[in-house]
Scaffold this motif. Structure first.
Motif, PDB file in Angstrom:
ATOM      1  N   GLY A  96       0.790  -1.226   0.000  1.00 22.84           N
ATOM      2  CA  GLY A  96       0.000   0.000   0.000  1.00 22.84           C
ATOM      3  C   GLY A  96       0.818   1.269   0.000  1.00 22.84           C
ATOM      4  N   GLY A  97       2.044   1.191  -0.470  1.00 22.16           N
ATOM      5  CA  GLY A  97       2.891   2.370  -0.534  1.00 22.16           C
ATOM      6  C   GLY A  97       2.453   3.327  -1.626  1.00 22.16           C
ATOM      7  N   PRO A  98       3.085   4.487  -1.690  1.00 24.18           N
ATOM      8  CA  PRO A  98       2.713   5.459  -2.727  1.00 24.18           C
ATOM      9  C   PRO A  98       3.044   4.930  -4.118  1.00 24.18           C
ATOM     10  N   PRO A  99       2.311   5.389  -5.117  1.00 30.10           N
ATOM     11  CA  PRO A  99       2.619   4.935  -6.479  1.00 30.10           C
ATOM     12  C   PRO A  99       4.011   5.398  -6.893  1.00 30.10           C
ATOM     13  N   PRO A 100       4.692   4.619  -7.703  1.00 32.98           N
ATOM     14  CA  PRO A 100       6.031   5.022  -8.142  1.00 32.98           C
ATOM     15  C   PRO A 100       5.992   6.344  -8.908  1.00 32.98           C
ATOM     16  N   VAL A 101       7.027   7.123  -8.721  1.00 33.06           N
ATOM     17  CA  VAL A 101       7.121   8.411  -9.415  1.00 33.06           C
ATOM     18  C   VAL A 101       7.475   8.163 -10.878  1.00 33.06           C
ATOM     19  N   ARG A 102       6.695   8.738 -11.742  1.00 39.86           N
ATOM     20  CA  ARG A 102       6.971   8.583 -13.177  1.00 39.86           C
ATOM     21  C   ARG A 102       8.006   9.603 -13.607  1.00 39.86           C
ATOM     22  N   PRO A 103       8.865   9.227 -14.543  1.00 37.01           N
ATOM     23  CA  PRO A 103       9.868  10.194 -15.001  1.00 37.01           C
ATOM     24  C   PRO A 103       9.207  11.370 -15.704  1.00 37.01           C
ATOM     25  N   PRO A 104       9.795  12.555 -15.577  1.00 38.73           N
ATOM     26  CA  PRO A 104       9.223  13.724 -16.258  1.00 38.73           C
ATOM     27  C   PRO A 104       9.275  13.553 -17.769  1.00 38.73           C
ATOM     28  N   LYS A 105       8.355  14.234 -18.441  1.00 39.03           N
ATOM     29  CA  LYS A 105       8.261  14.081 -19.896  1.00 39.03           C
ATOM     30  C   LYS A 105       8.851  15.246 -20.671  1.00 39.03           C
ATOM     31  N   TYR A 106       8.916  16.422 -20.057  1.00 41.79           N
ATOM     32  CA  TYR A 106       9.231  17.599 -20.849  1.00 41.79           C
ATOM     33  C   TYR A 106      10.303  18.468 -20.188  1.00 41.79           C
ATOM     34  N   GLY A 107      10.910  19.301 -21.028  1.00 37.27           N
ATOM     35  CA  GLY A 107      11.757  20.387 -20.577  1.00 37.27           C
ATOM     36  C   GLY A 107      13.024  19.983 -19.844  1.00 37.27           C
ATOM     37  N   THR A 108      13.432  20.874 -18.945  1.00 37.03           N
ATOM     38  CA  THR A 108      14.680  20.677 -18.201  1.00 37.03           C
ATOM     39  C   THR A 108      14.617  19.445 -17.315  1.00 37.03           C
ATOM     40  N   ALA A 109      13.460  19.210 -16.717  1.00 38.33           N
ATOM     41  CA  ALA A 109      13.322  18.044 -15.834  1.00 38.33           C
ATOM     42  C   ALA A 109      13.581  16.755 -16.606  1.00 38.33           C
ATOM     43  N   ARG A 110      13.097  16.679 -17.849  1.00 41.05           N
ATOM     44  CA  ARG A 110      13.341  15.488 -18.664  1.00 41.05           C
ATOM     45  C   ARG A 110      14.819  15.380 -19.023  1.00 41.05           C
ATOM     46  N   ALA A 111      15.454  16.510 -19.320  1.00 44.33           N
ATOM     47  CA  ALA A 111      16.879  16.492 -19.636  1.00 44.33           C
ATOM     48  C   ALA A 111      17.698  16.002 -18.448  1.00 44.33           C
ATOM     49  N   VAL A 112      17.354  16.467 -17.245  1.00 43.69           N
ATOM     50  CA  VAL A 112      18.058  16.018 -16.042  1.00 43.69           C
ATOM     51  C   VAL A 112      17.876  14.519 -15.852  1.00 43.69           C
ATOM     52  N   HIS A 113      16.648  14.044 -16.073  1.00 37.89           N
ATOM     53  CA  HIS A 113      16.384  12.603 -15.960  1.00 37.89           C
ATOM     54  C   HIS A 113      17.226  11.815 -16.963  1.00 37.89           C
ATOM     55  N   GLU A 114      17.332  12.303 -18.192  1.00 35.44           N
ATOM     56  CA  GLU A 114      18.119  11.598 -19.209  1.00 35.44           C
ATOM     57  C   GLU A 114      19.607  11.596 -18.856  1.00 35.44           C
ATOM     58  N   TRP A 115      20.107  12.690 -18.266  1.00 35.70           N
ATOM     59  CA  TRP A 115      21.511  12.720 -17.847  1.00 35.70           C
ATOM     60  C   TRP A 115      21.765  11.738 -16.709  1.00 35.70           C
ATOM     61  N   ARG A 116      20.805  11.610 -15.805  1.00 38.17           N
ATOM     62  CA  ARG A 116      20.970  10.624 -14.720  1.00 38.17           C
ATOM     63  C   ARG A 116      20.992   9.206 -15.279  1.00 38.17           C
ATOM     64  N   THR A 117      20.085   8.932 -16.204  1.00 40.21           N
ATOM     65  CA  THR A 117      20.060   7.613 -16.839  1.00 40.21           C
ATOM     66  C   THR A 117      21.361   7.352 -17.586  1.00 40.21           C
ATOM     67  N   ALA A 118      21.798   8.341 -18.355  1.00 43.22           N
ATOM     68  CA  ALA A 118      23.059   8.195 -19.084  1.00 43.22           C
ATOM     69  C   ALA A 118      24.220   7.998 -18.117  1.00 43.22           C
ATOM     70  N   GLY A 119      24.183   8.698 -16.982  1.00 45.12           N
ATOM     71  CA  GLY A 119      25.247   8.551 -15.993  1.00 45.12           C
ATOM     72  C   GLY A 119      25.375   7.133 -15.487  1.00 45.12           C
ATOM     73  N   ARG A 120      24.235   6.468 -15.274  1.00 44.05           N
ATOM     74  CA  ARG A 120      24.282   5.071 -14.813  1.00 44.05           C
ATOM     75  C   ARG A 120      24.882   4.166 -15.884  1.00 44.05           C
ATOM     76  N   TRP A 121      24.490   4.374 -17.138  1.00 41.99           N
ATOM     77  CA  TRP A 121      25.049   3.559 -18.227  1.00 41.99           C
ATOM     78  C   TRP A 121      26.536   3.840 -18.417  1.00 41.99           C
ATOM     79  N   ILE A 122      26.908   5.110 -18.305  1.00 42.31           N
ATOM     80  CA  ILE A 122      28.323   5.462 -18.457  1.00 42.31           C
ATOM     81  C   ILE A 122      29.139   4.875 -17.321  1.00 42.31           C
TER      82      ILE A 122
END
Length: 198
Positions: A96-122
């Motif tokens: 019964g925990g909170p729903p998972p946070v969905r990644p942002p779709k637009y703008g700077t927030a999406r760019a930050v999310h993509e850099w974090r994802t890329a950072g893990r792969w790198i």
């Protein structure tokens, strides 16, 4: 043997993850679940030891040893994020925990999310590169390190592709579509005509 062990480690990773989350949330035994989740790094230790022992016993380095190094690198870089992703969903569905946070779709927030994802792969590729270089030094230049060098080149490609993807979201951010006729009264006849043209 090395390839079989890589497959066994991958299967064991998901089995331990599922069992750990089941004990933690479904069976309400968080300590047991934590112990199971903490057993996952032992799989990588076993794989590293077996691979090193195989090379020490005179096995010629080939794509299998490179695969083991890449698997270890990607487990180190992506494993924690995978556990957090699964934990959030198990907590939501089973406890019964909170729903998972969905990644942002637009703008700077999406760019930050993509850099974090890329950072893990790198990070994953960098760890794999380091392990592959360690194997090259361990074997020596006269040991036929071509297959290990080939894996290193692939890891450089992984780094380059992830940098390009993240950079594309920075230079060409995805824009949020404008709100449709926000605040305007809806004309039923115009709306029906617009729908009929579709």
């Amino acid at each position: 043997m090395v390839v079989g062990l890589v497959i066994a480690c991958e299967v064991a990773f998901w089995v331990l993850l599922a069992a750990g989350l089941a004990f933690r949330y479904a069976l309400r035994m968080p300590c047991t679940g934590l112990v199971l989740l903490l057993c996952e790094p032992l799989l990588e230790v076993v794989l590293l030891a077996v691979t090193a022992l195989d090379l020490k016993n005179g096995a010629a380095p080939d794509w299998r040893h490179g695969l083991a190094a890449v698997y270890l690198g990607f487990t180190a870089g992506l494993g924690p994020a995978t556990v957090r992703w699964a934990d959030a969903r198990a907590a939501h569905r089973l406890a019964g925990g909170p729903p998972p946070v969905r990644p942002p779709k637009y703008g700077t927030a999406r760019a930050v999310h993509e850099w974090r994802t890329a950072g893990r792969w790198i990070l994953s590729a960098a760890v794999a590169l380091a392990l592959l270089q360690g194997a090259v030094w361990y074997v020596g230049d006269d040991g036929g390190t071509g297959p290990l060098r080939a894996w290193q080149q692939r890891m450089l490609w992984v780094i380059g592709v992830n940098l390009l993807i993240a950079l594309s979201y920075t230079l060409f951010p995805k824009r949020e579509p404008p709100a449709r006729d926000a605040g305007k009264p809806v004309d039923p006849e115009a709306d029906a005509a617009r729908r009929s043209r579709r």
